[in-house]
Design a protein around this motif. Structure first.
Motif, PDB file in Angstrom:
ATOM      1  N   GLY A  41       0.806  -1.208  -0.080  1.00 22.93           N
ATOM      2  CA  GLY A  41      -0.083   0.014  -0.029  1.00 22.93           C
ATOM      3  C   GLY A  41       0.798   1.103  -0.055  1.00 22.93           C
ATOM      4  N   ALA A  42       1.908   1.296   0.866  1.00 25.18           N
ATOM      5  CA  ALA A  42       2.835   2.387   0.820  1.00 25.18           C
ATOM      6  C   ALA A  42       3.330   2.569  -0.339  1.00 25.18           C
ATOM      7  N   VAL A  43       4.030   1.659  -1.129  1.00 30.91           N
ATOM      8  CA  VAL A  43       4.527   1.659  -2.312  1.00 30.91           C
ATOM      9  C   VAL A  43       3.633   2.298  -3.470  1.00 30.91           C
ATOM     10  N   ALA A  44       2.490   1.855  -3.388  1.00 34.81           N
ATOM     11  CA  ALA A  44       1.636   2.432  -4.405  1.00 34.81           C
ATOM     12  C   ALA A  44       1.238   3.863  -4.223  1.00 34.81           C
ATOM     13  N   LEU A  45       1.288   4.268  -2.825  1.00 30.18           N
ATOM     14  CA  LEU A  45       1.084   5.504  -2.499  1.00 30.18           C
ATOM     15  C   LEU A  45       2.229   6.353  -2.942  1.00 30.18           C
ATOM     16  N   GLY A  46       3.291   5.851  -2.722  1.00 32.60           N
ATOM     17  CA  GLY A  46       4.519   6.684  -3.096  1.00 32.60           C
ATOM     18  C   GLY A  46       4.579   6.604  -4.513  1.00 32.60           C
ATOM     19  N   VAL A  47       4.274   5.677  -5.330  1.00 34.03           N
ATOM     20  CA  VAL A  47       4.251   5.644  -6.756  1.00 34.03           C
ATOM     21  C   VAL A  47       3.330   6.809  -7.421  1.00 34.03           C
ATOM     22  N   ASP A  48       1.955   6.842  -6.576  1.00 30.09           N
ATOM     23  CA  ASP A  48       1.147   7.769  -7.135  1.00 30.09           C
ATOM     24  C   ASP A  48       1.580   9.296  -6.738  1.00 30.09           C
ATOM     25  N   ARG A  49       2.109   9.688  -5.594  1.00 25.96           N
ATOM     26  CA  ARG A  49       2.874  10.888  -5.560  1.00 25.96           C
ATOM     27  C   ARG A  49       3.873  11.243  -6.267  1.00 25.96           C
ATOM     28  N   ILE A  50       4.803  10.519  -6.730  1.00 25.16           N
ATOM     29  CA  ILE A  50       6.021  10.831  -7.702  1.00 25.16           C
ATOM     30  C   ILE A  50       5.558  10.776  -9.205  1.00 25.16           C
ATOM     31  N   ALA A  51       4.599   9.853  -9.488  1.00 27.15           N
ATOM     32  CA  ALA A  51       4.398   9.555 -11.073  1.00 27.15           C
ATOM     33  C   ALA A  51       3.244  10.160 -11.277  1.00 27.15           C
TER      34      ALA A  51
END
Lengths: 295, 286
Positions: free
Chosen positions: B73-83
């Motif tokens: 979940g955290a990885v998905a959130l990070g991806v959303d923020r960055i990309a």
């Protein structure tokens, strides 16, 4: 070193053709195609199988281009009725299913063993410096296709494609045959990818299904977006820069000791992914943006 | 007992696993208006997170599963923020292409660290039960039970909680919801976190049911897409039903075509649905 550079330049030429093909579809007409590699594969396999079966290249080559274009037209007629986001998955799926077909239908495609001993055109006449001859052949093809597509881009047909890309409802209201033009553009792009496939197959004299993985389509997209979609010069530049990126990172192997083969390949692909994402965010118009109003 | 019942049962288990990313994919598509190709790669991320804990610190598979939920979940959130966040206003296809790039990066980070080998979790070996001629693994029952439970929770969340209702409002009409005071970005963050967690958890299940390798999730994208389209984009129960149908058809289809054509079955389902309804089934009216 010369042999290495010749080989690289030949492969850049082949990639440039696939990218030019995608530029017709996406750059000019705004049609999504995530299965660019499929039409490349159709061209490569058709020509290879016909040639190995004894068909003269003068017949095998037009047949291969024709079949690639026909496959493009067929897929377009089904898929272009769909919304863009559905089109993305249908073209992606088509590429993958075609690869499975090549892998499984060994009676036709020789399966995982691939097609070997594909004849190399005019090999007897150019022994000794065959690779140089082939490079010239590839570059000449790229030049001819480039000039032809520039004509298409400036033609009324090219202008109409741009109109459809920008707003197909307006084009339709103006009485333009939107659907037919989209199918034609898709078929034209697929045919160009087919030409690239032919050159690829007869250069390596060997093709097998895993040369046509879905990620190859992604590389084509990267080249196109990198160079700047919508203009043919951008497609050429993008192919050169992409191969520079891929080949350049290969030398990293000598510099960093713990890089194994798998790791190197993974690192290269991470690089490709990062460049693609950063480009999409920061510079979606690419290195050579399409000039507004250019016709 | 005809073997077809066994194939159907295996299909139900596959469908149960597939349902989790299918729901995530479907809801995120509806919310953010682009097909996020990275969702199926989150399965791979989750599977490897659990693998690290299970092999590295000898965590039980249950603990590893919970950690996979959180980390993915955290990885998905990070991806959303960055990309994805910097691209919110772009046409959907630009985001779709970026998401393919993200999937490619994640998959290759996994490959870089762990290589291409097939791996499996360290779990106590249990003998498959035999019920009415069917071979039923304990893990399969567990997977199915948890998958159904998680789906029920997800549905209850969407229907009953304030955040879930806000999510559905934003999915329906983002502008109107924002005008009514729904914090769009917070809703997107919650959906991304939840979607990533669902997919990560499914990755652990897939690793238990089959095996773990860098392509395990990415290879499912066509099946996930098929399930979401079959169920109607944006509908959680629809995605569950779609996933069960795709799972069963893919497994039973093995009786007719060679197993290597599994991906092709999902593709045929997509084509069939889209040819009948070019805009997809119910819920896709956008």
């Amino acid at each position: 070193m010369i042999a290495y550079l010749t080989a690289i330049a030949t492969l850049v030429g082949v990639r440039a053709l696939v990218t030019l093909g995608l530029n017709v579809q996406w750059g000019m007409a705004g049609l999504v195609n995530l299965g660019a590699v499929a039409f490349f594969a159709v061209g490569a396999y058709t020509s290879a199988l016909l040639a190995v079966g004894g068909t003269p290249l003068l017949f095998a080559w037009p047949a291969a281009v024709g079949l690639a274009a026909a496959a493009g037209a067929g897929l377009a007629m089904v898929a272009l009725r769909l919304r863009e986001d559905y089109l993305a998955i249908v073209t992606l799926g088509f590429g993958e299913v075609l690869r499975l077909f090549l892998l499984n239908e060994a009676w036709l495609t020789r399966g995982a063993n691939g097609v070997t001993a594909i004849p190399r055109p005019l090999h007897a006449q150019f022994t000794g410096h065959y690779d140089v001859f082939y490079l010239v052949l590839v570059l000449a093809t790229v030049a001819v296709v480039y000039l032809a597509l520039e004509r298409v881009r400036r033609s009324p047909f090219g202008r109409l494609l741009r109109a459809i890309r920008e707003d197909e409802i307006v084009a339709a209201v103006a009485g333009k045959p939107v659907f037919r033009c989209k199918v034609q553009a898709f078929a034209l792009g697929a045919g160009v990818a087919g030409i690239a496939g032919i050159l690829f197959a007869h250069y390596l004299a060997y093709v097998e299904p895993n040369m046509f993985l879905p990620q190859e389509s992604l590389f084509v997209w990267l080249a196109l977006i990198l160079g700047g979609s919508g203009n043919n010069r951008g497609a050429l530049l993008g192919s050169v820069v992409l191969l520079g990126l891929l080949e350049g990172s290969r030398f990293a192997k000598d510099l960093i000791p713990f890089l194994t083969g798998v790791r190197l390949a993974a690192a290269q692909q991470i690089l490709v992914g990062v460049v693609l994402v950063v480009l999409m965010i920061r510079r979606p118009e690419g290195l050579l943006p399409e000039k507004p109003g250019a016709s | 007992m005809p073997p077809i019942a066994q194939y159907v049962f295996n299909g139900v288990v596959t469908g149960g696993i597939l349902a989790l990313p299918a729901v995530a994919f479907s809801l995120l598509w509806r919310l953010l208006r682009f097909p996020n190709f990275a969702v199926s790669t989150y399965l791979t991320v989750g599977a490897y997170v659990a693998l690290v804990l299970n092999h590295g610190v000898r965590a039980s598979i249950e603990m590893a599963w919970l950690s996979a939920l959180v980390v993915t979940g955290a990885v998905a959130l990070g991806v959303d923020r960055i990309a994805f966040r910097p691209m919110r206003s772009r046409r959907p296809f630009s985001l779709a292409i970026a998401s393919i790039g993200v999937a490619f990066i994640l998959e290759n980070v996994v490959r870089f660290v762990w290589g291409n080998d097939f791996r499996s979790y360290d779990v106590p070996v249990s003998r498959a039960m035999s019920v009415a001629g069917l071979r039923i693994g304990r893990e399969q029952l567990l997977i199915l039970g948890v998958a159904v439970g998680v789906m029920a929770l997800a549905q209850a969340f969407l229907l009953r909680t304030r955040l879930g209702i806000a999510m559905r409002a934003t999915a329906d009409n983002a502008l109107l919801a924002a005008a009514k005071g729904v914090p769009t970005e917070r809703v997107i963050a919650a959906a991304t976190l939840g979607g990533g967690a669902l997919a990560g958890g499914a990755g652990v299940f897939l690793g238990l049911d089959a095996s773990i390798d860098p392509l395990m999730g990415g290879g499912l994208i066509i099946s996930v897409f098929a399930a979401a389209i079959l169920g109607g984009i944006g509908s959680a129960p629809g995605a569950l039903a779609g996933a069960l149908i795709v799972g069963i058809v893919e497994e039973v289809g093995m009786l007719v075509v060679p197993p290597t054509y599994k991906t092709a079955i999902g593709f045929v389902i997509i084509l069939a649905v889209l040819l009948v309804r070019p805009t997809g089934l119910a819920g896709a009216r956008t």
